[in-house]
Design a protein around this motif. Sequence first.
Motif, PDB file in Angstrom:
ATOM      1  N   UNK A 142      -3.537   2.515 -54.398  1.00  0.00           N
ATOM      2  CA  UNK A 142      -4.877   1.944 -54.250  1.00  0.00           C
ATOM      3  C   UNK A 142      -5.842   2.972 -53.657  1.00  0.00           C
ATOM      4  N   UNK A 143      -5.405   3.739 -52.675  1.00  0.00           N
ATOM      5  CA  UNK A 143      -6.279   4.751 -52.085  1.00  0.00           C
ATOM      6  C   UNK A 143      -6.593   5.866 -53.075  1.00  0.00           C
ATOM      7  N   UNK A 144      -5.623   6.249 -53.899  1.00  0.00           N
ATOM      8  CA  UNK A 144      -5.876   7.275 -54.911  1.00  0.00           C
ATOM      9  C   UNK A 144      -6.872   6.763 -55.942  1.00  0.00           C
ATOM     10  N   UNK A 145      -6.712   5.515 -56.357  1.00  0.00           N
ATOM     11  CA  UNK A 145      -7.650   4.921 -57.308  1.00  0.00           C
ATOM     12  C   UNK A 145      -9.047   4.846 -56.714  1.00  0.00           C
ATOM     13  N   UNK A 146      -9.144   4.508 -55.434  1.00  0.00           N
ATOM     14  CA  UNK A 146     -10.454   4.447 -54.775  1.00  0.00           C
ATOM     15  C   UNK A 146     -11.112   5.823 -54.735  1.00  0.00           C
ATOM     16  N   UNK A 147     -10.336   6.846 -54.415  1.00  0.00           N
ATOM     17  CA  UNK A 147     -10.893   8.198 -54.371  1.00  0.00           C
ATOM     18  C   UNK A 147     -11.342   8.649 -55.760  1.00  0.00           C
ATOM     19  N   UNK A 148     -10.537   8.319 -56.756  1.00  0.00           N
ATOM     20  CA  UNK A 148     -10.884   8.673 -58.132  1.00  0.00           C
ATOM     21  C   UNK A 148     -12.172   7.978 -58.564  1.00  0.00           C
ATOM     22  N   UNK A 195     -22.471   3.603 -62.093  1.00  0.00           N
ATOM     23  CA  UNK A 195     -22.313   3.710 -60.639  1.00  0.00           C
ATOM     24  C   UNK A 195     -21.895   2.392 -59.998  1.00  0.00           C
ATOM     25  N   UNK A 196     -22.494   1.291 -60.400  1.00  0.00           N
ATOM     26  CA  UNK A 196     -22.213  -0.007 -59.785  1.00  0.00           C
ATOM     27  C   UNK A 196     -20.763  -0.413 -60.023  1.00  0.00           C
ATOM     28  N   UNK A 197     -20.279  -0.247 -61.253  1.00  0.00           N
ATOM     29  CA  UNK A 197     -18.886  -0.603 -61.547  1.00  0.00           C
ATOM     30  C   UNK A 197     -17.899   0.288 -60.800  1.00  0.00           C
ATOM     31  N   UNK A 198     -18.186   1.567 -60.735  1.00  0.00           N
ATOM     32  CA  UNK A 198     -17.287   2.494 -60.048  1.00  0.00           C
ATOM     33  C   UNK A 198     -17.226   2.191 -58.545  1.00  0.00           C
ATOM     34  N   UNK A 199     -18.369   1.871 -57.960  1.00  0.00           N
ATOM     35  CA  UNK A 199     -18.367   1.558 -56.535  1.00  0.00           C
ATOM     36  C   UNK A 199     -17.725   0.202 -56.253  1.00  0.00           C
ATOM     37  N   UNK A 200     -17.785  -0.710 -57.213  1.00  0.00           N
ATOM     38  CA  UNK A 200     -17.094  -1.987 -57.068  1.00  0.00           C
ATOM     39  C   UNK A 200     -15.587  -1.767 -57.048  1.00  0.00           C
ATOM     40  N   UNK A 201     -15.099  -0.907 -57.921  1.00  0.00           N
ATOM     41  CA  UNK A 201     -13.672  -0.566 -57.930  1.00  0.00           C
ATOM     42  C   UNK A 201     -13.296   0.136 -56.630  1.00  0.00           C
ATOM     43  N   UNK A 202     -14.143   1.032 -56.183  1.00  0.00           N
ATOM     44  CA  UNK A 202     -13.897   1.767 -54.938  1.00  0.00           C
ATOM     45  C   UNK A 202     -13.767   0.820 -53.745  1.00  0.00           C
ATOM     46  N   UNK A 203     -14.716  -0.075 -53.584  1.00  0.00           N
ATOM     47  CA  UNK A 203     -14.681  -1.024 -52.456  1.00  0.00           C
ATOM     48  C   UNK A 203     -13.500  -1.983 -52.569  1.00  0.00           C
TER      49      UNK A 203
END
Length: 94
Positions: free
Chosen positions: A32-38, A48-56
């Motif tokens: 999960x942390x690797x996916x968030x960093x990616x 940007x909005x979708x990527x930051x949603x995945x990150x959070x």
Amino acid sequence: MQPLKKILSRFKRLHRLSKIAIKLGFLTMICFYITAAFAFYLAPHVNYINAMTIYKGCLEAAPAAFAACVCAGLLGDLMLPKSDQESSDGKDEG
């Protein structure tokens, strides 16, 4: 340092399947942390909005997944039968 040694010595006495559950929880947390960093580093180049949603979402799910697997491992250790060597601790029940 002493509390860490206590925890590690208790971890060695857990059932084999309980150890596997805890290790899988740790690996899930790392994924999960690797996916968030990616997702964080790709955010400027994609939506940007979708990527930051995945990150959070990944940042929130990582510790929860680890905690759930630790709980499952500890509950499994309580439910699973111990082998004869572990339960007798070298004593004859005669």
